[in-house]
Design a protein around this motif. Structure first.
Motif, PDB file in Angstrom:
ATOM      1  N   ARG A  84      -1.673  11.696   0.361  1.00 19.42           N
ATOM      2  CA  ARG A  84      -0.660  11.838   1.415  1.00 19.42           C
ATOM      3  C   ARG A  84      -1.204  11.393   2.763  1.00 19.42           C
ATOM      4  O   ARG A  84      -0.499  10.783   3.557  1.00 19.42           O
ATOM      5  N   ARG A  85      -2.477  11.724   3.047  1.00 16.99           N
ATOM      6  CA  ARG A  85      -3.087  11.275   4.308  1.00 16.99           C
ATOM      7  C   ARG A  85      -3.190   9.751   4.341  1.00 16.99           C
ATOM      8  O   ARG A  85      -2.911   9.126   5.366  1.00 16.99           O
ATOM      9  N   LYS A  86      -3.567   9.151   3.226  1.00 14.52           N
ATOM     10  CA  LYS A  86      -3.635   7.684   3.152  1.00 14.52           C
ATOM     11  C   LYS A  86      -2.249   7.079   3.351  1.00 14.52           C
ATOM     12  O   LYS A  86      -2.112   6.041   3.997  1.00 14.52           O
ATOM     13  N   LEU A  87      -1.238   7.726   2.797  1.00 17.07           N
ATOM     14  CA  LEU A  87       0.134   7.243   2.953  1.00 17.07           C
ATOM     15  C   LEU A  87       0.552   7.259   4.426  1.00 17.07           C
ATOM     16  O   LEU A  87       1.145   6.293   4.922  1.00 17.07           O
ATOM     17  N   VAL A  88       0.230   8.316   5.136  1.00 17.87           N
ATOM     18  CA  VAL A  88       0.576   8.406   6.559  1.00 17.87           C
ATOM     19  C   VAL A  88      -0.105   7.283   7.340  1.00 17.87           C
ATOM     20  O   VAL A  88       0.523   6.628   8.189  1.00 17.87           O
ATOM     21  N   ALA A 118       0.840  -1.205   0.000  1.00 17.18           N
ATOM     22  CA  ALA A 118       0.000   0.000   0.000  1.00 17.18           C
ATOM     23  C   ALA A 118       0.875   1.253   0.000  1.00 17.18           C
ATOM     24  O   ALA A 118       0.588   2.217  -0.728  1.00 17.18           O
ATOM     25  N   ILE A 119       1.938   1.235   0.781  1.00 22.47           N
ATOM     26  CA  ILE A 119       2.856   2.379   0.834  1.00 22.47           C
ATOM     27  C   ILE A 119       3.488   2.607  -0.542  1.00 22.47           C
ATOM     28  O   ILE A 119       3.520   3.736  -1.040  1.00 22.47           O
ATOM     29  N   ALA A 120       3.976   1.549  -1.154  1.00 25.57           N
ATOM     30  CA  ALA A 120       4.603   1.680  -2.472  1.00 25.57           C
ATOM     31  C   ALA A 120       3.613   2.211  -3.504  1.00 25.57           C
ATOM     32  O   ALA A 120       3.950   3.098  -4.305  1.00 25.57           O
ATOM     33  N   ASN A 121       2.389   1.693  -3.482  1.00 21.84           N
ATOM     34  CA  ASN A 121       1.373   2.148  -4.438  1.00 21.84           C
ATOM     35  C   ASN A 121       1.016   3.607  -4.213  1.00 21.84           C
ATOM     36  O   ASN A 121       0.856   4.381  -5.170  1.00 21.84           O
ATOM     37  N   LEU A 122       0.877   4.003  -2.953  1.00 21.43           N
ATOM     38  CA  LEU A 122       0.535   5.394  -2.656  1.00 21.43           C
ATOM     39  C   LEU A 122       1.681   6.339  -3.018  1.00 21.43           C
ATOM     40  O   LEU A 122       1.448   7.443  -3.519  1.00 21.43           O
ATOM     41  N   GLU A 123       2.908   5.920  -2.775  1.00 22.79           N
ATOM     42  CA  GLU A 123       4.049   6.754  -3.148  1.00 22.79           C
ATOM     43  C   GLU A 123       4.085   6.963  -4.666  1.00 22.79           C
ATOM     44  O   GLU A 123       4.339   8.074  -5.144  1.00 22.79           O
ATOM     45  N   ALA A 124       3.806   5.897  -5.423  1.00 22.95           N
ATOM     46  CA  ALA A 124       3.763   6.012  -6.885  1.00 22.95           C
ATOM     47  C   ALA A 124       2.611   6.917  -7.320  1.00 22.95           C
ATOM     48  O   ALA A 124       2.763   7.742  -8.228  1.00 22.95           O
ATOM     49  N   GLU A 125       1.467   6.775  -6.669  1.00 21.49           N
ATOM     50  CA  GLU A 125       0.311   7.612  -6.992  1.00 21.49           C
ATOM     51  C   GLU A 125       0.598   9.084  -6.719  1.00 21.49           C
ATOM     52  O   GLU A 125       0.234   9.956  -7.517  1.00 21.49           O
ATOM     53  N   ILE A 126       1.256   9.364  -5.615  1.00 24.65           N
ATOM     54  CA  ILE A 126       1.581  10.746  -5.240  1.00 24.65           C
ATOM     55  C   ILE A 126       2.434  11.423  -6.317  1.00 24.65           C
ATOM     56  O   ILE A 126       2.250  12.600  -6.621  1.00 24.65           O
ATOM     57  N   LEU A 127       3.314  10.660  -6.927  1.00 30.78           N
ATOM     58  CA  LEU A 127       4.177  11.223  -7.976  1.00 30.78           C
ATOM     59  C   LEU A 127       3.376  11.706  -9.182  1.00 30.78           C
ATOM     60  O   LEU A 127       3.829  12.591  -9.914  1.00 30.78           O
ATOM     61  N   ASP A 149      -3.107  18.020  -9.062  1.00 31.58           N
ATOM     62  CA  ASP A 149      -4.388  17.997  -8.342  1.00 31.58           C
ATOM     63  C   ASP A 149      -4.133  18.066  -6.834  1.00 31.58           C
ATOM     64  O   ASP A 149      -3.992  17.038  -6.176  1.00 31.58           O
ATOM     65  N   PRO A 150      -4.092  19.275  -6.279  1.00 27.83           N
ATOM     66  CA  PRO A 150      -3.754  19.426  -4.855  1.00 27.83           C
ATOM     67  C   PRO A 150      -4.697  18.675  -3.907  1.00 27.83           C
ATOM     68  O   PRO A 150      -4.251  18.134  -2.896  1.00 27.83           O
ATOM     69  N   GLU A 151      -5.983  18.647  -4.226  1.00 23.67           N
ATOM     70  CA  GLU A 151      -6.930  17.947  -3.349  1.00 23.67           C
ATOM     71  C   GLU A 151      -6.656  16.447  -3.326  1.00 23.67           C
ATOM     72  O   GLU A 151      -6.594  15.830  -2.253  1.00 23.67           O
ATOM     73  N   ALA A 152      -6.471  15.852  -4.498  1.00 19.38           N
ATOM     74  CA  ALA A 152      -6.169  14.419  -4.577  1.00 19.38           C
ATOM     75  C   ALA A 152      -4.807  14.112  -3.959  1.00 19.38           C
ATOM     76  O   ALA A 152      -4.623  13.080  -3.322  1.00 19.38           O
ATOM     77  N   LEU A 153      -3.870  15.023  -4.132  1.00 10.56           N
ATOM     78  CA  LEU A 153      -2.540  14.851  -3.553  1.00 10.56           C
ATOM     79  C   LEU A 153      -2.622  14.830  -2.026  1.00 10.56           C
ATOM     80  O   LEU A 153      -2.024  13.971  -1.373  1.00 10.56           O
TER      81      LEU A 153
END
Length: 111
Positions: free
Chosen positions: A45-49, A23-32, A37-41
């Motif tokens: 980031r909250r999901k990553l935390v 999940a961390i790896a997928n979220l880190e890739a998604e964040i990139l 899109d600041p709202e989605a970002l």
């Protein structure tokens, strides 16, 4: 459930650790990909935390299995009941301790 099968719970913890790591790896890739899109970002980031916190909780539980302290409450030092551990193998607190923490306002009712 009065008896805790630690080997079953240890295997579950390893699976939970792997899932959190993925999940961390997928979220880190998604964040990139979300720089436009600041709202989605912010949401990603909250999901990553949350995923990182879960990974940390599970990793700590795996260390407790290794050092022999798994299944003992961090507050009362009493055994955590089997039902609580089967529901969440990364549990650090007994039901008694959670009630104490709730009364003191450290834990929300849903926890």
């Amino acid at each position: 459930m009065s008896r805790v099968n630690e080997s079953v719970l240890a295997r579950r913890l390893l699976v939970m650790q792997r899932d959190a790591s993925l999940a961390i790896a997928n979220l880190e890739a998604e964040i990139l990909t979300l720089h436009q899109d600041p709202e989605a970002l912010g949401k990603a980031r909250r999901k990553l935390v949350v995923a990182q916190m879960r990974y940390s909780e599970v990793t700590c539980a795996i260390h407790r299995v290794a050092d022999g302290s798994f299944g003992y409450c961090k507050l009362t030092t009493k055994r955590i009941d089997a039902e609580t551990l089967y529901r969440n193998p990364a549990s650090r607190f007994s039901r008694e301790a959670l009630e104490i923490l709730r009364k003191r306002g450290y834990v929300e009712e849903s926890a």
